[in-house]
Design a protein around this motif. Structure first.
Motif, PDB file in Angstrom:
ATOM      1  N   VAL A   5     -34.216 -21.192  19.831  1.00  0.00           N
ATOM      2  CA  VAL A   5     -34.057 -22.012  18.637  1.00  0.00           C
ATOM      3  C   VAL A   5     -32.684 -21.739  18.033  1.00  0.00           C
ATOM      4  CG1 VAL A   5     -36.525 -22.070  18.132  1.00  0.00           C
ATOM      5  CG2 VAL A   5     -35.116 -20.267  17.117  1.00  0.00           C
ATOM      6  N   ILE A   6     -32.157 -22.735  17.336  1.00  0.00           N
ATOM      7  CA  ILE A   6     -30.952 -22.562  16.531  1.00  0.00           C
ATOM      8  C   ILE A   6     -31.363 -22.725  15.072  1.00  0.00           C
ATOM      9  CG2 ILE A   6     -28.598 -23.311  16.060  1.00  0.00           C
ATOM     10  CD1 ILE A   6     -28.531 -24.647  18.777  1.00  0.00           C
ATOM     11  N   THR A   7     -30.961 -21.784  14.242  1.00  0.00           N
ATOM     12  CA  THR A   7     -31.352 -21.827  12.828  1.00  0.00           C
ATOM     13  C   THR A   7     -30.207 -22.278  11.925  1.00  0.00           C
ATOM     14  OG1 THR A   7     -30.653 -19.580  12.189  1.00  0.00           O
ATOM     15  CG2 THR A   7     -32.791 -19.794  13.326  1.00  0.00           C
ATOM     16  N   ASN A   8     -30.589 -22.650  10.708  1.00  0.00           N
ATOM     17  CA  ASN A   8     -29.601 -22.756   9.640  1.00  0.00           C
ATOM     18  C   ASN A   8     -29.527 -21.389   8.965  1.00  0.00           C
ATOM     19  OD1 ASN A   8     -31.985 -22.683   8.175  1.00  0.00           O
ATOM     20  ND2 ASN A   8     -31.844 -24.793   7.439  1.00  0.00           N
ATOM     21  N   ASP A   9     -29.009 -21.297   7.753  1.00  0.00           N
ATOM     22  CA  ASP A   9     -28.925 -20.007   7.074  1.00  0.00           C
ATOM     23  C   ASP A   9     -30.320 -19.474   6.769  1.00  0.00           C
ATOM     24  OD1 ASP A   9     -26.045 -19.609   6.754  1.00  0.00           O
ATOM     25  OD2 ASP A   9     -26.124 -21.365   5.448  1.00  0.00           O
ATOM     26  N   VAL A  48     -31.859 -17.754  18.560  1.00  0.00           N
ATOM     27  CA  VAL A  48     -32.906 -16.756  18.806  1.00  0.00           C
ATOM     28  C   VAL A  48     -33.699 -17.199  20.033  1.00  0.00           C
ATOM     29  CG1 VAL A  48     -34.931 -15.561  17.898  1.00  0.00           C
ATOM     30  CG2 VAL A  48     -33.049 -16.175  16.354  1.00  0.00           C
ATOM     31  N   GLY A  49     -33.745 -16.335  21.057  1.00  0.00           N
ATOM     32  CA  GLY A  49     -34.405 -16.680  22.312  1.00  0.00           C
ATOM     33  C   GLY A  49     -35.804 -16.099  22.426  1.00  0.00           C
ATOM     34  N   SER A  50     -36.593 -16.725  23.286  1.00  0.00           N
ATOM     35  CA  SER A  50     -37.991 -16.327  23.480  1.00  0.00           C
ATOM     36  C   SER A  50     -38.158 -15.176  24.456  1.00  0.00           C
ATOM     37  CB  SER A  50     -38.791 -17.518  24.014  1.00  0.00           C
ATOM     38  OG  SER A  50     -38.372 -17.868  25.328  1.00  0.00           O
ATOM     39  N   GLY A  51     -37.168 -14.939  25.298  1.00  0.00           N
ATOM     40  CA  GLY A  51     -37.361 -14.055  26.433  1.00  0.00           C
ATOM     41  C   GLY A  51     -38.000 -14.812  27.590  1.00  0.00           C
ATOM     42  N   ALA A  55     -40.169 -18.872   7.952  1.00  0.00           N
ATOM     43  CA  ALA A  55     -39.106 -18.927   8.961  1.00  0.00           C
ATOM     44  C   ALA A  55     -39.062 -20.249   9.717  1.00  0.00           C
ATOM     45  CB  ALA A  55     -39.257 -17.769   9.943  1.00  0.00           C
ATOM     46  N   ALA A  56     -40.224 -20.882   9.933  1.00  0.00           N
ATOM     47  CA  ALA A  56     -40.257 -22.140  10.697  1.00  0.00           C
ATOM     48  C   ALA A  56     -39.401 -23.219  10.057  1.00  0.00           C
ATOM     49  CB  ALA A  56     -41.693 -22.620  10.856  1.00  0.00           C
ATOM     50  N   GLU A  57     -39.263 -23.182   8.731  1.00  0.00           N
ATOM     51  CA  GLU A  57     -38.467 -24.179   8.017  1.00  0.00           C
ATOM     52  C   GLU A  57     -36.985 -24.057   8.311  1.00  0.00           C
ATOM     53  OE1 GLU A  57     -39.868 -26.657   6.278  1.00  0.00           O
ATOM     54  OE2 GLU A  57     -41.755 -25.794   6.997  1.00  0.00           O
ATOM     55  N   HIS A  58     -36.583 -22.958   8.926  1.00  0.00           N
ATOM     56  CA  HIS A  58     -35.169 -22.733   9.210  1.00  0.00           C
ATOM     57  C   HIS A  58     -34.793 -23.112  10.641  1.00  0.00           C
ATOM     58  CE1 HIS A  58     -34.262 -20.777   5.389  1.00  0.00           C
ATOM     59  NE2 HIS A  58     -35.450 -20.199   5.490  1.00  0.00           N
ATOM     60  N   ILE A  59     -35.749 -23.589  11.424  1.00  0.00           N
ATOM     61  CA  ILE A  59     -35.443 -24.017  12.792  1.00  0.00           C
ATOM     62  C   ILE A  59     -34.825 -25.413  12.747  1.00  0.00           C
ATOM     63  CG2 ILE A  59     -36.383 -24.586  15.061  1.00  0.00           C
ATOM     64  CD1 ILE A  59     -38.632 -22.575  14.503  1.00  0.00           C
ATOM     65  N   CYS A  60     -33.619 -25.537  13.252  1.00  0.00           N
ATOM     66  CA  CYS A  60     -32.929 -26.830  13.292  1.00  0.00           C
ATOM     67  C   CYS A  60     -33.078 -27.493  14.662  1.00  0.00           C
ATOM     68  CB  CYS A  60     -31.444 -26.655  12.985  1.00  0.00           C
ATOM     69  SG  CYS A  60     -31.087 -25.990  11.354  1.00  0.00           S
ATOM     70  N   LEU A  61     -32.899 -26.718  15.720  1.00  0.00           N
ATOM     71  CA  LEU A  61     -32.820 -27.270  17.066  1.00  0.00           C
ATOM     72  C   LEU A  61     -33.445 -26.323  18.081  1.00  0.00           C
ATOM     73  CD1 LEU A  61     -29.059 -28.309  16.819  1.00  0.00           C
ATOM     74  CD2 LEU A  61     -30.959 -29.931  16.927  1.00  0.00           C
ATOM     75  N   PHE A  62     -33.837 -26.901  19.224  1.00  0.00           N
ATOM     76  CA  PHE A  62     -34.320 -26.139  20.366  1.00  0.00           C
ATOM     77  C   PHE A  62     -33.397 -26.361  21.557  1.00  0.00           C
ATOM     78  CE2 PHE A  62     -38.309 -26.452  18.013  1.00  0.00           C
ATOM     79  CZ  PHE A  62     -38.868 -25.194  18.205  1.00  0.00           C
ATOM     80  N   MET A  63     -33.304 -25.349  22.431  1.00  0.00           N
ATOM     81  CA  MET A  63     -32.577 -25.458  23.689  1.00  0.00           C
ATOM     82  C   MET A  63     -33.348 -24.690  24.769  1.00  0.00           C
ATOM     83  SD  MET A  63     -28.605 -24.645  22.584  1.00  0.00           S
ATOM     84  CE  MET A  63     -28.972 -22.970  22.011  1.00  0.00           C
ATOM     85  N   LEU A  64     -33.025 -24.970  26.030  1.00  0.00           N
ATOM     86  CA  LEU A  64     -33.449 -24.117  27.126  1.00  0.00           C
ATOM     87  C   LEU A  64     -32.344 -23.101  27.397  1.00  0.00           C
ATOM     88  CD1 LEU A  64     -34.937 -26.721  29.651  1.00  0.00           C
ATOM     89  CD2 LEU A  64     -36.131 -25.386  27.894  1.00  0.00           C
ATOM     90  N   VAL A  65     -32.713 -21.995  28.044  1.00  0.00           N
ATOM     91  CA  VAL A  65     -31.760 -20.914  28.294  1.00  0.00           C
ATOM     92  C   VAL A  65     -31.890 -20.405  29.719  1.00  0.00           C
ATOM     93  CG1 VAL A  65     -30.883 -18.695  27.464  1.00  0.00           C
ATOM     94  CG2 VAL A  65     -32.260 -20.136  25.931  1.00  0.00           C
TER      95      VAL A  65
END
Length: 332
Positions: free
Chosen positions: A145-149, A261-264, A159-169
């Motif tokens: 996930v990519i967060t804002n501040d 922040v990655g999931s592992g 914390a969920a309210e701060h998730i802006c975007l998702f990506m694969l890694v």
């Protein structure tokens, strides 16, 4: 909404909005030149970018680019922070079991997390540089996930309210360097080279019902040398969800906009779903046969990581990389 970054020769590239089918895109210089700028000003930029996204999907944009022909950076070519967790504790348990190590009880109650190098990331189609095949190169298929501040001390409920975007890694690991580094008691460094992220980053609504506010309930498919290696479901056996991982990272520090922040490594107890890294397969081989059989990556090997929606439409595009042996490193 789907966002990507063109590699235009600059460090941070040029932000583009990509249509739902991942076929066309448009630049948005009047809104944000880079994704980091958009994240720094997310409350203002997000609705403007969403409007462009809707127009693009409706065929109402001018100067449309052919997305397939674009040379891409990772959505964030570099980030202020890249913190990778290990949310699938069954994976950790399995790997420890193979070397006869007990699983500490607190591993089930508090996430593992390391701070990775974020000054440079590999593009989603960029070769993975390998200095020496003896280092034991491995891929790791993950979600981030990519967060804002995020304020210091933010709890999981907020914390969920701060998730802006998702990506694969693809969190590249050099397995044969890890034991010596960890034995020093100071964490990863040389064993964790640059990671790669998916061609596009997507907002939560692009995941539909697969996103339950904490986890994504879809498989992440990994192909290794053009054969399916595994497709474990990201929402199954995830001990620590994304809000929990963000809260863990923010326990003693605030997180700046653009924090990743990655999931592992994604892993299911159901081994018929396959694996998301070579190390897990080697562990299973060791437990079953007494020794690993599957070798780590070598020059010319390929890895492809992708997630599909219920209609078999690629959500993020594919991380599609080839290992390239670097015989001589240039010293600048």
């Amino acid at each position: 909404m789907k966002l990507a970054t063109i590699n235009d020769g600059t460090r941070d590239g040029k932000l583009i909005v990509v249509n739902k089918q991942l076929s066309h895109a448009v630049t948005v210089p009047t809104i944000a030149n880079t994704l980091q700028y958009a994240l720094d000003n997310w409350a203002q930029c997000k609705p403007q970018l969403e409007k462009i996204y809707q127009q693009l999907n409706a065929g109402k944009c001018d100067a449309v680019l052919d997305f397939d022909r674009l040379k891409l950076h990772s959505p964030l070519p570099r980030a202020y922070q890249w913190a990778d967790g290990s949310a699938y504790v069954n994976h950790v348990e399995l790997v420890r079991k193979a070397r006869g190590a007990e699983m500490p009880e607190n591993f089930w109650h508090e996430p593992l997390m390391y701070q990775g190098g974020s000054d440079t990331f590999l593009g989603p189609r960029e070769a993975i540089p390998l200095v020496d095949e003896s280092v034991g190169m491995d891929f790791e298929s993950e979600i981030a996930v990519i967060t804002n501040d995020v304020a210091l001390g933010t709890n999981a409920a907020a914390a969920a309210e701060h998730i802006c975007l998702f990506m694969l890694v693809n969190d590249v690991s050099l397995r044969n360097l890890i034991p010596n580094e960890l034995a020093k008691g100071f964490g990863f460094f040389q064993s964790k080279p640059s990671s790669a992220f998916s061609p596009v980053a997507v907002t939560l609504d692009e995941l539909g019902s697969a996103w339950d506010g904490k986890k994504i309930h879809l498989p992440v498919q990994t192909s290794y040398n053009k054969k399916i290696f595994g497709a474990p479901n990201a929402g199954v056996d995830m001990t620590f969800d994304f809000p929990t991982l963000i809260a863990h990272a923010a326990k003693t520090r605030k997180l700046g906009a653009g924090t990743i922040v990655g999931s592992g490594t994604i892993s299911n107890y159901d081994r018929s779903k396959g694996s998301s890294c070579i190390a897990e397969v080697r562990t299973l081989e060791t437990l079953q046969h007494g020794k690993p059989v599957t070798p780590f990556m070598k020059a010319g090997d390929t890895v492809r990581i992708e997630m599909f929606d219920e209609n078999q439409q690629s959500i993020f595009g594919a991380i599609d990389q080839t290992v390239m042996l670097i015989k001589e490193l240039a010293i600048c």
